[in-house]
Design a protein around this motif. Structure first.
Motif, PDB file in Angstrom:
ATOM      1  N   LYS A 188       0.832  -1.222   0.000  1.00 34.72           N
ATOM      2  CA  LYS A 188       0.000   0.000   0.000  1.00 34.72           C
ATOM      3  C   LYS A 188       0.868   1.276   0.000  1.00 34.72           C
ATOM      4  N   ALA A 189       2.089   1.156  -0.485  1.00 35.06           N
ATOM      5  CA  ALA A 189       2.987   2.322  -0.568  1.00 35.06           C
ATOM      6  C   ALA A 189       3.000   2.849  -2.007  1.00 35.06           C
ATOM      7  N   GLU A 190       2.846   4.153  -2.142  1.00 38.48           N
ATOM      8  CA  GLU A 190       2.773   4.760  -3.479  1.00 38.48           C
ATOM      9  C   GLU A 190       4.010   4.427  -4.319  1.00 38.48           C
ATOM     10  N   ARG A 191       5.172   4.400  -3.698  1.00 40.47           N
ATOM     11  CA  ARG A 191       6.391   4.145  -4.471  1.00 40.47           C
ATOM     12  C   ARG A 191       6.410   2.726  -5.058  1.00 40.47           C
ATOM     13  N   ASN A 192       5.641   1.823  -4.459  1.00 40.70           N
ATOM     14  CA  ASN A 192       5.565   0.450  -4.980  1.00 40.70           C
ATOM     15  C   ASN A 192       4.408   0.262  -5.959  1.00 40.70           C
TER      16      ASN A 192
END
Ligand code: SF4
Ligand code: SF4
Length: 432
Positions: A32-36
């Motif tokens: 749930k991380a934007e960078r991922n």
């Protein structure tokens, strides 16, 4: 291949940051991380193209955390060409001294595997032959019984248990260089692949049978170069281009009606030869002509008209689930044809599973480089297959075949894992 800065800027600008791809991205789903997420990764790539960020170790890690499954490309309403961005970004990471310096061992392993083994088909076969001998003599079991494998690091120990059985016979021992008479409707080249050749050569035999039954004269040169997908997807565009040239020289495009592959990952890359060699004046035109003739086996069978595998009759019903390989369904947009091939096999009842187009965690060599994430995806897939009650799962890519076989075995699930064309060819043989 161009760097991110040299890439046509419109490719990077296509993303409108709508976020519609996020729910389809397996790595975003986990963290749930934007960078991922696809959107986050494209932002990083754009920052590098704009000169705001260096392609260092963190960038490289992020690009390799991405599965390259291309689910985002299917979901994207703006037509983002994530396949090109992903390959360019990984090549950029590999060119970064900071990324390479972090793990000298990785560099040596890459040089041995990617630029050593996969560039030399005879050497790859020799390695396969030695491994097959090791397995046939039971030395792998002996090493385990003597607890020699306990000396390996935990990660390698798990991988050692998952080493696939190498076939005793490879494709050139199962398929003649030319099969089918000159009266055939089509003259096609059959690409035998690398993993398929060593682990699943019977799938190549089944493909040749299916092609002949569909009016083809089949040309299968006994020694073929790797298609280069593993190299292109892992930041080695120059080596991938070299392999593409060799493939085009081996199969001149003006002499064939089609080039047939039965591996979703290979087909997705083979169809990009035009882009890969667009800047090579000696090959550009031939590469474009070549790529236009590449067909996945299911796609080809559907195109020429799928023959029923048998004339019919009373056969036992078999529940068959279909797992869509990422590069078949997202990379090549082929999803209906494999199901149609399965439905042409008497007795087969195709059962739909949730998330059939969700990555199984194989993703090239992702299950080797990111075993924990790959295992989570595999567990999810196996849970769907268990709940479906299917006794067979069919999938059109050797990496997926391997991954699902390992997953079913470790989960204690009685499940046959098979290529759709094998089910078709087996049924056809029963009546001959
Ligand atoms: S290729 Fe797959 S893992 Fe990578 S950003 Fe797209 S959906 Fe996510
Ligand atoms: S769906 Fe397409 S346009 Fe929207 S954020 Fe994802 S990549 Fe960008």
């Amino acid at each position: 291949m161009k760097s991110l800065r040299e890439l046509d800027y419109s490719v990077l600008q296509q993303c409108i940051h709508c976020g519609l791809c996020l729910p389809t991205c397996p790595t975003y789903d986990i963290t749930k991380a934007e960078r991922n997420s696809p959107r986050g990764r494209i932002s990083l790539m754009r920052a590098i193209a704009d000169g705001e960020l260096e392609a260092g170790a963190a960038f490289g890690d992020e690009m390799y955390y991405c599965l390259g499954c291309l689910a985002c490309q299917t979901a994207c309403p703006a037509g983002v060409d994530y396949a090109t961005l992903f390959e360019t970004a990984r090549a950029e990471a590999e060119a970064s001294p900071a990324f390479a310096a972090r793990s000298p061992g990785r560099k040596v392993l890459r040089a041995f595997l990617l630029r050593g083994l996969f560039m030399r088909p005879r050497l790859l076969r020799l390695a396969g032959r030695l491994l097959e001998l090791w397995q046939r003599l039971g030395l792998d079991r002996l090493a385990r019984a003597l607890r020699l494998t306990a000396l390996l690091p935990a990660r390698l120990r798990k991988l050692e248990r998952q080493t696939p059985r190498v076939s005793r016979r490879f494709s050139h021992q199962l398929i003649a260089p030319v099969e089918g008479g000159a009266e055939a409707r089509f003259r096609v080249g059959l690409l035998t692949g690398c993993v398929q050749d060593l682990i699943y050569p019977q799938v190549n035999r089944d493909t040749a049978d299916a092609l002949r039954a569909h009016g083809c004269q089949v040309h299968t040169p006994p020694v073929q170069p790797c298609c280069g997908s593993l190299l292109a997807h892992n930041g080695e565009p120059a080596a991938a281009a070299d392999l593409a040239r060799r493939m085009i020289d081996l199969f001149p495009p003006d002499q064939f009606d089609a080039f047939i592959t039965n591996a979703g990952g290979c087909g997705s890359h083979l169809k990009q030869y035009g882009r890969l060699l667009a800047d090579d004046p000696a090959y550009a035109a031939r590469a474009a002509a070549w790529a236009a003739k590449v067909r996945d086996i299911h796609e080809w069978m559907a195109e020429v008209g799928i023959e029923p595998a048998t004339p019919g009759g009373c056969v036992p019903r078999r529940a068959v689930a279909y797992h869509a390989s990422c590069h078949l369904c997202h990379g090549q947009k082929i999803d209906a044809a494999p199901r149609a091939v399965l439905r042409a096999v008497p007795g087969v009842a195709v059962v739909e599973i949730p998330e059939s187009t969700w990555c199984c965690g194989s993703a090239g060599i992702y299950n080797l480089t990111h075993p924990e994430t790959a295992q989570r995806l595999l567990d999810r897939k196996i849970a769907h297959l268990r709940a479906s009650g299917a006794e067979i799962v069919a999938t059109g890519n050797p990496g997926c075949l391997l991954q699902l076989e390992n997953g079913a075995r470790e989960a204690g699930l009685s499940l046959r894992v098979v290529h759709p064309v094998t089910l078709w060819a087996e049924a056809r043989r029963e009546v001959q």
